[in-house]
Each structure stands twice: as C-alpha cells, then as structure tokens.
Design an enzyme around this catalytic site. Structure first.
Site, short mmCIF file in Angstrom:
data_model
loop_
_atom_site.label_atom_id
_atom_site.label_comp_id
_atom_site.label_asym_id
_atom_site.label_seq_id
_atom_site.Cartn_x
_atom_site.Cartn_y
_atom_site.Cartn_z
N VAL A 110 -6.32 1.85 24.44
CA VAL A 110 -5.62 0.32 24.35
C VAL A 110 -6.80 -0.61 24.44
CG1 VAL A 110 -4.14 -1.33 25.17
CG2 VAL A 110 -3.78 1.10 25.49
N LEU A 137 -6.33 -0.99 31.85
CA LEU A 137 -5.71 -0.69 30.56
C LEU A 137 -6.07 0.57 30.05
CD1 LEU A 137 -6.65 -3.76 28.01
CD2 LEU A 137 -4.53 -3.43 29.36
N ASP A 138 -5.02 1.43 29.71
CA ASP A 138 -5.44 2.85 29.20
C ASP A 138 -6.82 2.71 28.26
OD1 ASP A 138 -3.20 3.68 30.47
OD2 ASP A 138 -1.86 3.86 28.80
N ARG A 139 -7.22 3.51 28.39
CA ARG A 139 -8.48 3.87 27.37
C ARG A 139 -8.28 3.62 25.97
NH1 ARG A 139 -13.45 7.97 28.64
NH2 ARG A 139 -14.91 7.04 27.20
N HIS A 170 2.14 4.08 31.47
CA HIS A 170 2.47 4.07 30.13
C HIS A 170 3.62 3.61 29.57
CE1 HIS A 170 -0.31 7.91 29.60
NE2 HIS A 170 -1.02 6.80 30.06
#
Length: 237
Positions: free
Chosen positions: A61, A57-59, A157
């Site tokens: 998120v 997961l993106d940081r 993204h």
C-alpha cells in the site's frame, strides 16, 4: 520517501508501495530508519534520533504515514488514533463497480494468522471483530472504479477484505480476489488524506498524498469531473 509535513513534534511522509514502515523478518531497511536518516542529515543531529511509529500501512500500500518526533507527540497521537480522532481517507482502484455509488459496509472480520489474511462475515462469529467503513465512488473507467473510503474502525486488511466481500476487489490484490497482479507488486490502495488536530499546537493538520502524474489514479478521477476541470494532486495546509 517524500516528506509532506514536518515540525518539531511530528513528520508526515509519503510511503511508496513496497516500503515497510517498521523492521520485520525480511531485514529490509524500514521507512522509520529512512526518516531518521533524513532528520539526522537535515537538522545535523548527532547520535540517536527519536522517532515514534504511530501507525502502519501494509507493504504493498502507498500513501501517508505519520511519525512522532517527540515522546509527548507519540503518546498523544497514539491516543488520538485509538480514539478515532484522526480522520483517515483512502483511495482504492477496484475491479467492477459497486451496486450503490455510496454506502456503509459492516462486517465481522476473522483473521487467519497463518495465511496473514482476514475473512469477512455478514454476522457475528466467535473471535471476529466488527469492521465498519464508508465509501463513495469518485471515478469510473471501462474496467475499474475509483472509490474513496473512510475507515470507521481499524482492522487487519480491513479495506482489502471488505471491498472484496462487496464484489469489488482492489486492483492487483491477488490475496483478496484480483484477477491479476500489478507489474510492480503493489496493490492499488492509497492512504490519500490525513486530518487531525495537532497534538501539541492544537492547529488543524490536513495532508493529501500526491497522485503520480499520468497515472490511472488521475485518469479515473478526471473521468468523473465536469468538462474543463482537473483534479487536485495533493499537498498540505
């Protein structure tokens, strides 16, 4: 890091916004190391602990992350994610309201490595990848909407880019058009639910991320419910 499901082959944890799943150039302690320490202490395991990173997961998120505890589970989970056999449900708090309360978005996303950003096109362009998601609106406030999103492809993204292209940027996501940042640097995107057949036992695994008590997530969700009902805040079975 909050463990929500674990057995001999895998563990599912709740990732806080700001945590990184795997080590990067920042040198910050990754979630994978934190989970390893948790397993080592809980089960009194000497030496190295095996832990396979299945997805990320993106940081900024928050939400659910699966790790494999055995090589067998790692190879099978990798294949399941690749083949779309893991049902991934995300929640997003967005600025504005979509024109349609539910729908499917299809774009072609072109990633800019230097900017670490993707751009959405309504038609095919060279080197762009097709991205598809479905959404439905499950909550509404004065300024924000709560959307439930099902990812049908996995692109860089993707949710952030496609919702912004629809005119509903995610709250706090300055990179994709939000008006202002969140106070803690997060964006209001959560990996809310994971559902899949266990790679070894073949039993159904379904896990939901908890909602912070008194949060905007709960407020927007409750606003969409009939009078007298309250929202479920997550768990597993």
């Amino acid at each position: 890091m909050i463990p929500l499901y674990e057995d001999n082959h895998l563990i599912i944890v709740y990732k806080e916004s700001g945590e990184i799943v795997q080590g990067d150039k920042t040198g910050d302690t990754p979630l994978s190391d934190i989970v390893k320490s948790y397993i080592r202490q809980k089960y009194n395991k000497p030496g190295n602990v095996f832990l396979g990173v299945v997805h990320r997961l993106d940081r900024p998120v928050s939400g659910l992350v699966v790790f494999a505890r055995t090589s067998k589970a790692l190879s099978r989970l990798n294949e399941m994610f690749r083949n779309g056999e893991v049902r991934k449900t995300y929640w997003a708090i967005t600025q504005g309201t979509p024109r349609e309360r539910a729908g499917t978005l299809t774009h072609w996303l072109l990633r800019n490595e230097r900017q670490n950003k993707s751009y959405a096109y309504s038609h095919e362009v060279p080197q762009a990848k097709k991205a598809v998601l479905s959404y439905r609106q499950i909550g509404q406030g004065e300024r924000y909407s709560l959307l439930e999103v099902q990812l049908l492809t996995g692109r860089h993204h993707q949710i952030r880019c496609q919702l912004s292209a629809m005119g509903c940027p995610i709250k706090g996501d300055l990179k994709y058009g939000a008006r202002r940042s969140n106070f803690d640097g997060s964006i209001s995107l959560m990996s809310r639910r994971l559902e899949f057949v266990h790679p070894v036992s073949k039993r159904l695994v379904a896990v939901e991320a908890p909602l912070p008590v008194g949060s905007l997530w709960e407020t927007l969700l409750d606003s969409h419910l009939p009078a007298g009902e309250t929202a479920c805040t997550g768990g597993y079975r």
